[in-house]
Write a protein that holds these residues in place. Structure first.
Motif, PDB file in Angstrom:
ATOM      1  N   VAL A  34      -3.368  10.342 -10.816  1.00  0.00           N
ATOM      2  CA  VAL A  34      -2.563   9.298 -11.455  1.00  0.00           C
ATOM      3  C   VAL A  34      -1.148   9.794 -11.765  1.00  0.00           C
ATOM      4  O   VAL A  34      -0.230   8.998 -11.958  1.00  0.00           O
ATOM      5  N   SER A  35      -0.959  11.123 -11.784  1.00  0.00           N
ATOM      6  CA  SER A  35       0.361  11.683 -12.084  1.00  0.00           C
ATOM      7  C   SER A  35       1.203  11.895 -10.835  1.00  0.00           C
ATOM      8  O   SER A  35       2.436  11.856 -10.909  1.00  0.00           O
ATOM      9  N   ILE A  36       0.563  12.148  -9.691  1.00  0.00           N
ATOM     10  CA  ILE A  36       1.295  12.446  -8.462  1.00  0.00           C
ATOM     11  C   ILE A  36       2.303  11.351  -8.102  1.00  0.00           C
ATOM     12  O   ILE A  36       3.443  11.653  -7.725  1.00  0.00           O
ATOM     13  N   ILE A  93      -3.737   3.173  -8.415  1.00  0.00           N
ATOM     14  CA  ILE A  93      -3.460   2.768  -9.795  1.00  0.00           C
ATOM     15  C   ILE A  93      -2.191   3.454 -10.301  1.00  0.00           C
ATOM     16  O   ILE A  93      -1.354   2.850 -10.992  1.00  0.00           O
ATOM     17  N   GLY A  94      -2.011   4.739  -9.946  1.00  0.00           N
ATOM     18  CA  GLY A  94      -0.816   5.458 -10.353  1.00  0.00           C
ATOM     19  C   GLY A  94       0.448   4.878  -9.746  1.00  0.00           C
ATOM     20  O   GLY A  94       1.491   4.810 -10.404  1.00  0.00           O
ATOM     21  N   PRO A 213       2.303  23.161 -21.322  1.00  0.00           N
ATOM     22  CA  PRO A 213       1.222  23.667 -22.188  1.00  0.00           C
ATOM     23  C   PRO A 213       0.318  22.557 -22.740  1.00  0.00           C
ATOM     24  O   PRO A 213      -0.883  22.755 -22.883  1.00  0.00           O
ATOM     25  N   SER A 214       0.906  21.391 -23.042  1.00  0.00           N
ATOM     26  CA  SER A 214       0.073  20.335 -23.627  1.00  0.00           C
ATOM     27  C   SER A 214      -0.890  19.754 -22.587  1.00  0.00           C
ATOM     28  O   SER A 214      -1.940  19.210 -22.954  1.00  0.00           O
ATOM     29  N   SER A 215      -0.563  19.885 -21.298  1.00  0.00           N
ATOM     30  CA  SER A 215      -1.481  19.369 -20.268  1.00  0.00           C
ATOM     31  C   SER A 215      -2.804  20.122 -20.293  1.00  0.00           C
ATOM     32  O   SER A 215      -3.838  19.591 -19.856  1.00  0.00           O
TER      33      SER A 215
END
Length: 218
Positions: A34-36, A93-94, A213-215
């Motif tokens: 979904v991020s790509i 969807i992304g 880092p949060s990922s």
């Protein structure tokens, strides 16, 4: 509604792969999928939003997401779903999400007075983050009570309703016409702006510094 549907679809796909005891790398493909589209399409989609009717573009992207959820519902119901069909559905969807998000953000300066653009952007971000929290909760309840097939069916209906609402809004309130420039030239101009804008560079550094880092927590 569209953003809630996105995160419901993502969680449902991860649920199916986790229940099958797929490796963690495979399960991790879903949020990556979904991020790509954001990484690949954000800049050209921003240019396209300046050329196209943005309400129509958003309605078409939501309709594409509805088709993806409906097809996923069908393959899950028939037992023909595999890793790559689920990941492919999330990629679609992304694509819909990046199309809607960028086109909608470009409309904000035209929907509110100039003095309220900053506040509108904050509210828009809060709505998106709220959907990111609410969507998985709703999907988890639905998956535990009625199963993934029903969740994907609800998603398809939610995306379809969002597409219909945006199409109606586009007829009532058409986009302003803009001067157009070639797509390649507009992309080059955007890259030059990002390169020479100290504010933009600082924002990108902060996003990368926080996002990487949060990922791990996500």
């Amino acid at each position: 509604g569209n953003a809630i549907g996105v995160w419901m679809h993502v969680l449902a796909a991860q649920w199916i792969l986790t229940e099958r005891r797929e490796p963690a790398v495979v399960v991790g493909l879903v949020p990556a999928a979904v991020s790509i589209p954001f990484l690949l399409l954000a800049l050209p989609m921003g240019v396209l939003a300046g050329h196209a009717n943005r309400e129509r573009l958003m309605a078409q992207a939501m309709a594409l997401a509805a088709v993806s959820s409906a097809l996923t519902c069908g393959v899950v119901a028939t037992g023909r779903d595999d890793v790559w069909s689920l990941v492919a559905s999330v990629i679609v969807i992304g694509v819909g999400l990046v199309s809607v998000g960028i086109a909608w953000q470009s409309l904000l300066p035209e929907t509110v007075p100039p003095r309220l653009v900053g506040s509108a952007a904050v509210v828009d971000g809060a709505a998106f983050n709220s959907a990111r929290a609410v969507g998985p909760v709703l999907a988890g309840i639905g998956l535990s009570q009625v199963g993934p097939t029903a969740v994907f069916a609800v998603n398809a209906a939610l995306f379809g309703a969002s597409a219909a609402g945006m199409a109606l809004a586009g007829r009532r309130w058409p986009s302003r016409t803009r001067a157009r420039e070639p797509l390649a030239a507009a992309i080059a101009a955007g890259l030059r702006f990002a390169r020479h804008s100290p504010w933009t560079r600082r924002l990108l550094v902060r996003m990368v510094g926080f996002g990487l880092p949060s990922s791990c927590l996500w």
